[in-house]
Scaffold this active site. Structure first.
Site, PDB file in Angstrom:
ATOM      1  N   GLU A 576      14.188   3.745 -32.170  1.00 42.48           N
ATOM      2  CA  GLU A 576      14.161   2.569 -31.573  1.00 42.48           C
ATOM      3  C   GLU A 576      13.417   1.600 -32.499  1.00 42.48           C
ATOM      4  OE1 GLU A 576      12.306   0.254 -27.692  1.00 42.48           O
ATOM      5  OE2 GLU A 576      12.050   2.195 -28.027  1.00 42.48           O
ATOM      6  N   ASN A 631      16.460  -3.623 -28.903  1.00 41.89           N
ATOM      7  CA  ASN A 631      16.195  -4.503 -27.773  1.00 41.89           C
ATOM      8  C   ASN A 631      16.682  -5.881 -27.708  1.00 41.89           C
ATOM      9  OD1 ASN A 631      14.148  -2.791 -25.929  1.00 41.89           O
ATOM     10  ND2 ASN A 631      13.193  -2.605 -28.064  1.00 41.89           N
ATOM     11  N   GLU A 663      19.466  -2.142 -25.950  1.00 45.75           N
ATOM     12  CA  GLU A 663      18.909  -2.059 -24.852  1.00 45.75           C
ATOM     13  C   GLU A 663      18.744  -3.203 -23.858  1.00 45.75           C
ATOM     14  OE1 GLU A 663      14.866  -0.199 -25.858  1.00 45.75           O
ATOM     15  OE2 GLU A 663      15.987   1.737 -26.723  1.00 45.75           O
ATOM     16  N   ASP A 693      17.303  -0.323 -20.197  1.00 42.61           N
ATOM     17  CA  ASP A 693      15.811  -0.154 -20.514  1.00 42.61           C
ATOM     18  C   ASP A 693      14.820  -0.478 -19.210  1.00 42.61           C
ATOM     19  OD1 ASP A 693      13.581   0.474 -21.894  1.00 42.61           O
ATOM     20  OD2 ASP A 693      13.713  -1.472 -22.986  1.00 42.61           O
ATOM     21  N   GLU A 750      10.763   7.532 -21.582  1.00 45.02           N
ATOM     22  CA  GLU A 750       9.638   6.879 -22.697  1.00 45.02           C
ATOM     23  C   GLU A 750       8.312   7.248 -22.354  1.00 45.02           C
ATOM     24  OE1 GLU A 750      11.350   2.607 -23.831  1.00 45.02           O
ATOM     25  OE2 GLU A 750      10.893   2.660 -21.542  1.00 45.02           O
TER      26      GLU A 750
END
Length: 798
Positions: A576, A631, A663, A693, A750
């Site tokens: 990520e 993201n 995401e 997310d 996460e």
């Protein structure tokens, strides 16, 4: 040959009767052409009548010309005529000439004109030879075919010229030339055909009994000519009929005038009423007959009519006295007219009551908010400027005012949850409650979607403002029904005092807003007074925003990558990418601080494109099994061409689209669900993967899973990090994994920081994990060994 034609016309015919025949022919031809013009200009339902009249006039003209010319013909022996061929010839002339004109009138192409000319030319020829078949002379007939055929050709050419004149010339000129051509066609055919005739005296041939003599024929021709004149008379009759039709049309136009919304009044040169439609009579409450001859101005208050004025003019605000002495605002257009007996001017009277009401409504909307009815921003700013200037200009101490900046807490979520109609209803209720508290002590205004301002007069001390703010807070918190559901709202309120906090109206408003933001940071339903220290912090934030706008160009932004692993094998599955900012003076700035600034300023779009370019450039060197997670910001979804931009970046760096995972947070969908889902579908169609997310932190994540098939769900770190001590968090995580697997969606957790958390996730069947236990966010170079080892393992396996 010309000598023979000369002999036929000059020697074999009485020139006086030849001239008579030519005159009759010309007169009848002009009459027929005139009738044809009426035919062409008439409406379809009357066209056949005109065609019949045209055929009669033309046919009789041809027939009369022929037989007058025959009376002029001297064959050297007595002659007579059979009745049937004579009558047949006139019928042939009428039918074929009428048919020719009909074909021309209803023509669809250029060929129709020539067909019509042939029909007319052959009609003249057929009439001639049919009439000649009934001629009896003491002698034998013979025809020179050259002359006979030439006669037909002359007739066809003359008829073609006739129709071409009608086609190409207009008005009287076209009628005259067409009549001349038709006359030449008829006379030319007749005398050429007569030249083809040779009569050989034969005493054995005698006249047949029952035939028509020259005298009888003369009477017949006279009657035929009379019929031509009668056709002209018929034209007048038809014109009379059309005049009647025009009367009907005028009546229809009057009905249309009566159907008009505006009043229409015809006036004479002195301004007296000649006629008026129903709308005007209804407007003024009068009948037409008593009104005729009266001055138009008697229907109005103080309206002057200028009889010497011959051009159009306009009266903007005329008060009409209606029924029961009701005053009606109107506007009047005066225009001269030329085509109505007794009328020299028309007045168009328009009722403007509805427009006045609309103007009042527009004026209201120009000064008030359309939803709540309170003052709008423009009016509020004027009132604030007036209050500040008035309070600062007195001889004594400045008059104090309190300015309250009211921001409704979580109003966007209310709109998303209950809909815009419910949101509007809530705003109306808030406005009513604010007005009730303020009363006549101040002004309430709506500045934006969920923000109100209150200007409170006559405040002596901060304690008074404090008490007033508490009253506002108490009034708003009481629940009320919206969309059949109880709703309780809170508001963050900022207070700035005049003249203590500012003497400039714009600065005073800004400082009230600063105080409101401070109250919002402290929690829901708070109010806060402006303090200089608050302004200093906001000034620092504004300066940081300015630095952020230049951070990309100064190379202060860089990327870190946090590895993601398969939960059971701990095998690297991807990275990520995370954005970092190292400020030259302040050092590292938290993403939680500068990302919202980037979204507020709009620079997030430029930063996101740079970020994706850099991440894709790095990812193209990785093994194909490693994915790249990026993201997305809600602001990016407002950008036009987002799908095309991402697609170009992926293609530029040679990545397959399925390696890129975007995401999406729930806030993207809340902002504009329909637009967001449309863009997400396009991204998925382009082959990119989509992950939900921070799953579980919102209120409608389940509905979005039902609406759109995501490729992955990421469980928020707040649940994972509490699993060691909180059984509820364990249950939530287990439930999310079970729900996702039931939908066929893999799950990534996460915030994994302990072996115990990882073991629990493995036991629950979690697919992927990331967190400090397995790898912290670092530059991609720090994970070069893991990437190389994975690449070597892939080569050995292959």
């Amino acid at each position: 040959m010309l000598e023979k034609l000369y002999q036929c016309i000059i020697i074999d015919h009485d020139y006086r009767l030849v001239l008579l025949a030519a005159v009759i022919c010309a007169f009848s031809c002009f009459t027929a052409i005139n009738l044809q013009q009426h035919t062409a200009g008439s409406q379809k339902q009357y066209r056949n009548r005109w065609l019949i009249l045209t055929g009669i006039a033309a046919g009789i003209g041809v027939w009369a010309t022929h037989f007058v010319a025959m009376l002029a013909y001297d064959a050297g022996s007595p002659k007579s005529y059979d009745l049937l061929p004579t009558l047949a010839s006139i019928l042939i002339a009428i039918i074929l000439m009428g048919a020719g004109f009909a074909i021309y009138t209803n023509r669809e192409n250029k060929l129709s004109l020539h067909v019509a000319a042939w029909v007319m030319g052959l009609g003249i020829g057929a009439m001639h030879y049919t009439g000649m078949s009934g001629l009896h002379i003491w002698g034998a007939f013979s025809y020179d075919m050259t002359w006979a055929i030439s006669a037909l050709i002359i007739g066809i050419i003359g008829c073609t010229g006739t129709l071409l004149c009608l086609e190409r010339l207009r008005g009287v000129k076209g009628q005259v030339w067409a009549a001349v051509c038709l006359t030449l066609a008829i006379c030319g055919l007749h005398f050429t055909a007569m030249t083809a005739l040779t009569v050989t005296p034969d005493p054995t041939v005698s006249q047949t009994e029952g035939t028509v003599s020259d005298g009888v024929l003369l009477v017949a021709v006279t009657l035929a000519t009379f019929m031509v004149l009668a056709s002209a008379l018929a034209t007048g009759i038809v014109d009379k009929h059309l005049a009647d039709r025009r009367t009907v049309e005028a009546r229809r136009l009057r009905n249309l005038a009566n159907a008009a919304m505006e009043g229409i009044v015809l006036l004479d040169g002195k301004g007296a009423v000649v006629d008026a439609n129903h709308s005007f009579l209804g407007l003024c409450g009068r009948h037409l007959e008593p009104l005729r001859g009266m001055p138009f101005t008697v229907c109005f208050q103080r309206l002057e009519f200028d009889p010497d004025r011959r051009s159009a003019w306009f009266v903007n605000d005329a008060i009409l006295i209606g029924a029961n002495e009701k005053e009606i605002p109107t506007e009047i257009f005066f225009r001269p007219v030329q085509d109505r007996i007794g009328a020299q001017m028309v007045a168009i009277v328009r009722d403007i009551r509805e427009r006045r009401a609309a103007e009042q409504q527009i004026n209201f909307l120009a000064h008030h908010d359309s939803i709540t009815g309170v003052a709008n921003r423009a009016v509020f700013q004027k009132q604030l400027e007036h209050a500040v200037s008035k309070g600062s200009s007195g001889r004594h101490a400045p008059k104090k005012h309190a300015l309250y900046f009211v921001d409704i807490d979580d109003f966007k979520e209310l709109n998303a949850r209950l809909g815009h109609a419910a949101g509007d209803a809530a705003l109306k209720e808030v406005a009513e409650r604010l007005k009730k508290v303020v009363g006549d002590q101040g002004l309430v205004a709506r500045l934006s979607a969920d923000q109100f301002c209150i200007l409170h007069d006559g405040v002596e001390h901060n304690d008074d403002a404090d008490t007033f703010a508490l009253a506002l807070k108490t009034a708003l918190v009481a629940p009320f029904p919206v969309a059949d559901k109880p709703v309780s709202l809170t508001a963050s309120i900022g207070i700035a005092m005049h003249p203590n906090d500012a003497q400039d109206p714009e600065v005073l408003l800004l400082r009230a807003e600063i105080a409101m933001k401070r109250a919002k940071l402290e929690g829901r339903g708070k109010y806060c007074f402006f303090e200089p220290v608050i302004d200093e912090k906001l000034e620092e934030r504004r300066a940081l925003k300015q630095d952020l706008l230049q951070a990309l160009g100064r190379h202060e932004l860089y990327l870190q990558y946090q590895p993601q692993y398969h939960a059971h094998s701990r095998k690297l599955s991807g990275f990520e990418v995370l954005l970092r900012w190292r400020h030259p003076e302040k050092g590292l700035i938290s993403p939680g601080e500068f990302i919202p600034m980037a979204e507020e300023t709009g620079v997030i779009n430029e930063i996101s494109i740079w970020m994706m370019n850099e991440a894709c450039r790095a990812a193209k060197t990785w093994p194909a099994s490693l994915g790249l997670a990026v993201n997305m910001s809600p602001i990016q979804f407002e950008q036009d061409g987002l799908v095309e931009i991402i697609g170009r970046i992926v293609r530029r760096h040679g990545l397959t689209p399925d390696r890129l995972e975007l995401e999406i947070t729930e806030s993207i969908l809340i902002a504009d669900e329909h637009r967001a889902l449309r863009i997400l579908k396009k991204l998925k169609e382009a082959g990119m993967r989509l992950a939900m997310d921070d799953f579980g932190t919102g209120y409608s994540s389940l509905s979005y899973l039902q609406t759109f098939p995501f490729d992955k769900i990421k469980i928020d770190r707040s649940f994972v990090m509490q699993m060691d001590d909180d059984s509820h968090s364990v249950g939530i995580v287990r439930g999310v994994i079970g729900l996702a697997h039931g939908l066929g969606i893999p799950v990534l957790a996460e915030g994994v920081e302990t072996e115990a958390q990882l073991a629990l996730l493995q036991d629950m069947g979690c697919d992927e994990v990331q967190g400090f236990l397995l790898g912290r966010p670092e530059r991609i170079e720090d994970y070069a060994d893991q990437i190389t080892a994975l690449e070597q393992h892939a080569e050995q396996t292959a």
